[in-house]
Design a protein around this motif. Structure first.
Motif, mmCIF file in Angstrom:
data_model
loop_
_atom_site.group_PDB
_atom_site.id
_atom_site.type_symbol
_atom_site.label_atom_id
_atom_site.label_comp_id
_atom_site.label_asym_id
_atom_site.label_seq_id
_atom_site.Cartn_x
_atom_site.Cartn_y
_atom_site.Cartn_z
ATOM 1 N N TRP A 1 82.030 8.956 75.672
ATOM 2 C CA TRP A 1 82.185 9.639 76.960
ATOM 3 C C TRP A 1 82.905 10.971 76.807
ATOM 4 N N ALA B 1 81.112 13.707 78.820
ATOM 5 C CA ALA B 1 81.823 14.286 79.961
ATOM 6 C C ALA B 1 82.508 15.608 79.644
ATOM 7 N N SER C 1 86.613 10.031 90.319
ATOM 8 C CA SER C 1 85.195 10.357 90.202
ATOM 9 C C SER C 1 84.472 9.174 89.566
ATOM 10 N N GLU D 1 81.516 7.912 87.909
ATOM 11 C CA GLU D 1 80.441 8.574 87.185
ATOM 12 C C GLU D 1 79.501 7.571 86.520
ATOM 13 N N ALA E 1 75.918 8.810 85.468
ATOM 14 C CA ALA E 1 75.912 10.115 84.805
ATOM 15 C C ALA E 1 74.693 10.347 83.924
ATOM 16 N N TRP F 1 74.205 17.734 85.515
ATOM 17 C CA TRP F 1 75.366 16.939 85.903
ATOM 18 C C TRP F 1 76.616 17.450 85.201
ATOM 19 N N SER G 1 80.722 16.525 84.672
ATOM 20 C CA SER G 1 81.806 15.569 84.874
ATOM 21 C C SER G 1 83.006 16.250 85.519
ATOM 22 N N ALA H 1 88.363 8.958 86.139
ATOM 23 C CA ALA H 1 86.930 8.672 86.209
ATOM 24 C C ALA H 1 86.683 7.199 85.917
ATOM 25 N N SER I 1 83.324 4.315 84.973
ATOM 26 C CA SER I 1 81.922 4.128 84.627
ATOM 27 C C SER I 1 81.751 2.710 84.089
#
Length: 416
Positions: free
Chosen positions: A92, A96, A221, A223, A226, A236, A238, A253, A255
């Motif tokens: 990530w 991101a 956020s 995500e 994503a 997109w 991040s 964040a 996910s």
């Protein structure tokens, strides 16, 4: 008997939601073009079924590669093994923060738990007390209410601020809540948006960060979608990549492996944060919903699999085809949509097919679609839609399923 339960226990005693019931009660009677042509079609649950065979084949491959040893059989850190959190941080971090990040994600920024819902609940627990408020750009994912309210006690307040994340709308919501004596502790948003599939621009996200900085509040956020950006023209970004130095500890964040990797049943999600006190507090919360060490080892191997990028690319391509097919069907019915660029759903306005105005009429239409047409889609009231009649349709199914769902929806007759 409720009489013997605590006050909080009584609050948790409730029936399964109509949408969950619509899903689980029909799982034994699912549509198949040859075996069960009149079966139910579930387009109410946000799962992708477009790469099932590819993911199964990949899991078999990585399972064979995965080293098994005594450590895999026993306890590890309940917030995630070092190896798994490092693999998440590396993956990530590239996704991101890009190739030349101004800050680096490490295992110390990752807290693993049983799903993205848990990650959101942990953040809500750490950020606010019962009765505090999170502002949420609307329409928003209906599960946010359960994630932040049921146990953490945070009050969700929807803000209709469009894809621009309009500052004036956010300011008005802030004033209303503070005037009512409420403490606004954070903004929570899904990027891309669930249920609309909107992909927010760099300017929109920067404006949201500026709002949070001005109000001295945190930003979460989500995500989780994503890697499902299916519009080739969309980009997109991040939220983590846009946070200025000095405020990175206030932006978090979440996910999981549920959507991008089609592994919702693995129940593995995580929170990312640069606030080490936040992370330390979540370590204790993750104790109650840890992911099995075997699952962590398997997913660690999966994240490094050379086959994975092509599967994710195929997922985006097939999502685009399914979205286009769904869009064409709705155009034939003259059903307006909010154009989607990411995610696995489209937000469509069926108000012309309602027998009256208001959300009660929307519920009646939903029940008819589910019971008579045997298609499950999600009514907009659950997502704080701008008006009655909006429905979220999850289109991430093979073409034959999408076509059959479209054929059934085409049987609806306009009421006005």
């Amino acid at each position: 008997m409720k009489d013997s339960l605590s006050q909080r226990g009584r609050a948790l005693v409730k029936d399964m939601s109509p949408l969950m019931h619509a899903d689980f009660s029909t799982r034994g009677d699912q549509y198949h073009p040859e075996k069960n042509p009149r079966g139910h079609i579930n387009m109410g649950t946000a799962e992708t079924h477009l790469i099932n065979d590819d993911v199964i084949a990949l899991l078999r491959t990585v399972q064979a590669r995965m080293p098994l040893h005594a450590k895999t059989l026993h306890y590890d850190f309940f917030h995630g093994s070092v190896e798994f959190r490092t693999a998440i941080a590396d993956y990530w971090g590239r996704l991101a923060l890009g190739k030349t990040p101004k800050r680096t994600l490490t295992a110390d920024n990752v807290v693993v738990g049983a799903g993205c819902s848990l990650a959101l609940e942990m953040l809500a627990t750490m950020l606010g007390d019962p009765g505090d408020v999170f502002l949420i750009p609307a329409p928003y994912y209906s599960g946010f209410v359960d994630d932040i309210h049921d146990r953490a006690g945070i009050e969700p307040v929807g803000v209709h601020c469009a894809e621009t994340l309009d500052r004036d709308a956010l300011e008005a919501a802030w004033r209303d809540q503070t005037a009512a004596g409420k403490r606004v502790k954070a903004v929570l948003f899904s990027s891309p948006n669930n249920p609309t599939g909107a992909v927010y621009s760099l300017e929109a996200i920067r404006g949201l960060i500026d709002f949070c900085m001005d109000k001295d509040i945190d930003l979460i956020s989500d995500e989780i979608y994503a890697q499902t950006i299916h519009d080739p023209e969309a980009r997109w970004i991040s939220t983590l990549s846009l946070v200025p130095d000095g405020y990175e500890t206030r932006v978090h964040a979440t996910s999981s492996f549920a959507k991008d990797f089609a592994l919702s049943g693995f129940r593995t999600g995580f929170a990312l944060s640069f606030n080490q006190d936040m992370v330390k507090g979540m370590h204790g919360l993750a104790y109650y919903s840890a992911v099995s060490t075997h699952t962590q080892a398997l997913l660690t191997e999966l994240l490094g699999a050379p086959e994975l990028p092509n599967i994710l690319k195929k997922n985006r391509q097939t999502l685009r085809s399914a979205y286009t097919l769904m869009e064409e069907c709705l155009q034939k019915m003259a059903v307006p949509i909010m154009p989607a660029k990411g995610g696995i759903f489209v937000f469509a306005n069926f108000s012309a097919y309602m027998d009256a105005t208001g959300f009660e009429a929307e519920t009646r239409l939903w029940e008819r679609i589910h019971k008579e047409l045997r298609v499950n889609i999600s009514p907009g009231r659950l997502f704080d839609a701008p008006a009655p009649g909006w429905f979220r349709i999850c289109f991430a199914h093979p073409p034959c399923v999408v076509e059959e769902a479209c054929s059934r929806l085409g049987q609806l007759e306009k009421q006005k």
